[in-house]
Scaffold this motif. Structure first.
Motif, PDB file in Angstrom:
ATOM      1  N   VAL A  63       0.853  -1.186   0.000  1.00 31.67           N
ATOM      2  CA  VAL A  63       0.000   0.000   0.000  1.00 31.67           C
ATOM      3  C   VAL A  63       0.893   1.243   0.000  1.00 31.67           C
ATOM      4  O   VAL A  63       1.782   1.391   0.846  1.00 31.67           O
ATOM      5  N   THR A  64       0.654   2.135  -0.947  1.00 30.03           N
ATOM      6  CA  THR A  64       1.356   3.420  -1.023  1.00 30.03           C
ATOM      7  C   THR A  64       0.317   4.536  -0.981  1.00 30.03           C
ATOM      8  O   THR A  64      -0.668   4.489  -1.741  1.00 30.03           O
ATOM      9  N   ILE A  65       0.533   5.532  -0.082  1.00 30.79           N
ATOM     10  CA  ILE A  65      -0.417   6.634   0.078  1.00 30.79           C
ATOM     11  C   ILE A  65       0.258   7.936  -0.333  1.00 30.79           C
ATOM     12  O   ILE A  65       1.361   8.263   0.134  1.00 30.79           O
ATOM     13  N   PHE A  66      -0.399   8.692  -1.220  1.00 32.02           N
ATOM     14  CA  PHE A  66       0.100   9.993  -1.688  1.00 32.02           C
ATOM     15  C   PHE A  66      -0.757  11.098  -1.084  1.00 32.02           C
ATOM     16  O   PHE A  66      -1.971  10.931  -0.916  1.00 32.02           O
ATOM     17  N   GLU A  67      -0.113  12.236  -0.789  1.00 28.79           N
ATOM     18  CA  GLU A  67      -0.838  13.448  -0.409  1.00 28.79           C
ATOM     19  C   GLU A  67      -0.401  14.585  -1.323  1.00 28.79           C
ATOM     20  O   GLU A  67       0.733  14.598  -1.831  1.00 28.79           O
ATOM     21  N   ALA A  68      -1.319  15.536  -1.500  1.00 29.13           N
ATOM     22  CA  ALA A  68      -1.048  16.619  -2.447  1.00 29.13           C
ATOM     23  C   ALA A  68       0.030  17.576  -1.951  1.00 29.13           C
ATOM     24  O   ALA A  68       0.697  18.235  -2.753  1.00 29.13           O
ATOM     25  N   ALA A  69       0.210  17.683  -0.649  1.00 28.48           N
ATOM     26  CA  ALA A  69       1.203  18.614  -0.101  1.00 28.48           C
ATOM     27  C   ALA A  69       1.673  18.109   1.248  1.00 28.48           C
ATOM     28  O   ALA A  69       1.016  17.287   1.892  1.00 28.48           O
ATOM     29  N   ALA A  70       2.824  18.597   1.665  1.00 29.21           N
ATOM     30  CA  ALA A  70       3.338  18.236   2.985  1.00 29.21           C
ATOM     31  C   ALA A  70       2.475  18.869   4.064  1.00 29.21           C
ATOM     32  O   ALA A  70       1.755  19.834   3.833  1.00 29.21           O
ATOM     33  N   GLY A  71       2.578  18.335   5.255  1.00 33.23           N
ATOM     34  CA  GLY A  71       1.801  18.850   6.372  1.00 33.23           C
ATOM     35  C   GLY A  71       0.458  18.178   6.529  1.00 33.23           C
ATOM     36  O   GLY A  71      -0.372  18.630   7.314  1.00 33.23           O
ATOM     37  N   GLY A  72       0.268  17.111   5.824  1.00 33.45           N
ATOM     38  CA  GLY A  72      -0.989  16.385   5.927  1.00 33.45           C
ATOM     39  C   GLY A  72      -0.918  15.273   6.949  1.00 33.45           C
ATOM     40  O   GLY A  72      -0.142  15.329   7.925  1.00 33.45           O
ATOM     41  N   LEU A  73      -1.703  14.253   6.730  1.00 35.78           N
ATOM     42  CA  LEU A  73      -1.793  13.157   7.686  1.00 35.78           C
ATOM     43  C   LEU A  73      -0.547  12.287   7.682  1.00 35.78           C
ATOM     44  O   LEU A  73      -0.084  11.828   8.736  1.00 35.78           O
ATOM     45  N   PHE A  74       0.026  12.083   6.513  1.00 39.54           N
ATOM     46  CA  PHE A  74       1.157  11.166   6.410  1.00 39.54           C
ATOM     47  C   PHE A  74       2.476  11.879   6.108  1.00 39.54           C
ATOM     48  O   PHE A  74       3.538  11.346   6.402  1.00 39.54           O
ATOM     49  N   ILE A  75       2.422  13.080   5.488  1.00 40.41           N
ATOM     50  CA  ILE A  75       3.643  13.775   5.099  1.00 40.41           C
ATOM     51  C   ILE A  75       3.813  15.007   5.998  1.00 40.41           C
ATOM     52  O   ILE A  75       3.018  15.948   5.906  1.00 40.41           O
ATOM     53  N   PRO A  76       4.816  15.023   6.875  1.00 40.20           N
ATOM     54  CA  PRO A  76       4.998  16.191   7.776  1.00 40.20           C
ATOM     55  C   PRO A  76       5.505  17.414   7.002  1.00 40.20           C
ATOM     56  O   PRO A  76       6.063  17.290   5.910  1.00 40.20           O
ATOM     57  N   ILE A  77       5.320  18.615   7.612  1.00 33.43           N
ATOM     58  CA  ILE A  77       5.767  19.856   6.950  1.00 33.43           C
ATOM     59  C   ILE A  77       7.275  19.860   6.792  1.00 33.43           C
ATOM     60  O   ILE A  77       7.806  20.229   5.758  1.00 33.43           O
TER      61      ILE A  77
END
Length: 371
Positions: A63-77
């Protein structure tokens, strides 16, 4: 060899099993050519390609999860140097309950579902917390949706269903197993799927493409060798079992294999072929099927080799495994047998009378000399 007379067969009378007699003419030949056995295609009627691989218990899922920008649920700022705004979750095995676990999404049903369906549920569960999430679910290791090919093949195998691209047919699966190890005309292929089984001669996969159906996940293919045979009785040159020794043979070839007709005994106008036909075929042949209860109707096909056209008809009828050919005796042969029986009976009676006379004469002479 003794057997029923041609008249007895044509009356369609049997104390044990009803049957029908069909004359082998141009119309009957056309019906038989149109309704040749189509075993695999008849049992497994779904002609569609597999719609997609579905996960099963024991499969390893990525499973790979992408987010549109940092600072979200999985990608920190403060993500720092990253290859992209995505995170790869540790590979996990679909558990005995058919589930996998995804952080912040909880338990996700995977067994029996495609990767697209699993992706959609994960996105639905995290979309209100992650930044425009996108999810990619892939099959890391396939332990279910396998196809097994065993038996008389060069390399028995168990391989995973192709996830994409061209799908395998039965002959493709056999090729993956190195091909059949014996002669094609003595090889049979059995397919087991969802608790159902069907068997077909290997030749039918080649000559009848409708039998060469798509392989489905979980299929088991068993290949074995058993020479195709027919039986011959009556006034043929030889009686017994005979191998086809070919992809297929016709009725005329089968009669020839059995030594032809025995000149001193056979009735060339009474060649009979015994087999069972599906009810729909029997109806096409003009058989009254109301007296039969089963789906397979016993039919005796009759053809005359006294009629020149009979040979042409016989060359158009393909033999099937375990067909029975019976050639009736000529009428004069049965008459001769009967007369020989009478002659023996009369001869036996005459011998008995002569013996009694000899006894009486002996007794008379004994008394005469005794005086």
């Amino acid at each position: 060899m003794s057997g029923p007379s041609s008249l007895e067969i044509r009356t369609e009378h049997s104390p044990t099993l009803p049957y029908a007699v069909v004359r082998l003419d141009a119309r009957a030949v056309q019906v038989l050519e149109s309704y040749e056995p189509n075993v695999l295609g008849g049992v497994f009627t779904d002609r569609r390609q597999p719609t997609g691989i579905k996960f099963g218990i024991g499969d390893v899922v990525n499973v790979t999860i992408f987010e549109a920008a940092a600072g979200g649920l999985f990608i920190p700022i403060e993500a720092g140097v990253r290859p992209g705004n995505f995170v790869n979750l540790p590979a996990q095995t679909v558990d005995n309950d058919g589930n996998i676990s995804v952080p912040y999404a909880g338990t996700i049903r995977a067994a029996g579902r495609t990767n697209v369906q699993v992706q959609a549920e994960i996105v639905e569960k995290i979309k209100n917390r992650a930044i425009e999430p996108q999810v990619v679910v892939s099959l890391g290791e396939q332990r279910t949706s396998l196809v097994s090919v065993v038996g008389d093949v060069r390399t028995p195998t168990r391989y995973p269903m192709p996830a994409t691209g061209a799908q395998d047919r039965i002959t493709d699966a056999l090729t993956r197993a190195g091909g059949i190890s014996g002669q094609g005309w003595e090889t049979w292929v059995m397919l087991e799927r969802d608790g159902k089984r069907a068997t077909v001669p290997f030749a039918n996969l080649v000559y009848m493409p409708a039998n060469n159906i798509y392989v489905q996940p979980g299929d088991r293919i068993y290949v074995y060798r058993e020479p195709m045979k027919f039986l011959a009785f009556g006034a043929t040159g030889q009686q017994g079992e005979f191998n086809f020794d070919a992809w297929k043979i016709n009725l005329a070839q089968a009669v020839a294999k059995a030594g032809g007709l025995f000149d001193l005994q056979a009735d060339p106008g009474s060649i009979f072929l015994y087999r069972r036909e599906p009810r729909e075929v029997a109806e096409k042949l003009g058989v009254d099927c109301t007296k039969f209860t089963s789906g397979l109707i016993p039919i005796v096909f009759t053809v005359s080799f006294q009629d020149p056209a009979g040979y042409f008809h016989a060359t158009k009828v393909a033999m099937r495994p375990f067909d029975i050919i019976y050639v009736a005796n000529a009428i004069q042969v049965d008459t001769t047998k009967f007369l020989n029986f009478i002659d023996k009976a009369v001869g036996t009676a005459d011998n008995g009378v002569n013996l009694i006379n000899d006894i009486y004469i002996a007794r008379y002479n004994s008394r005469l000399h005794g005086r």
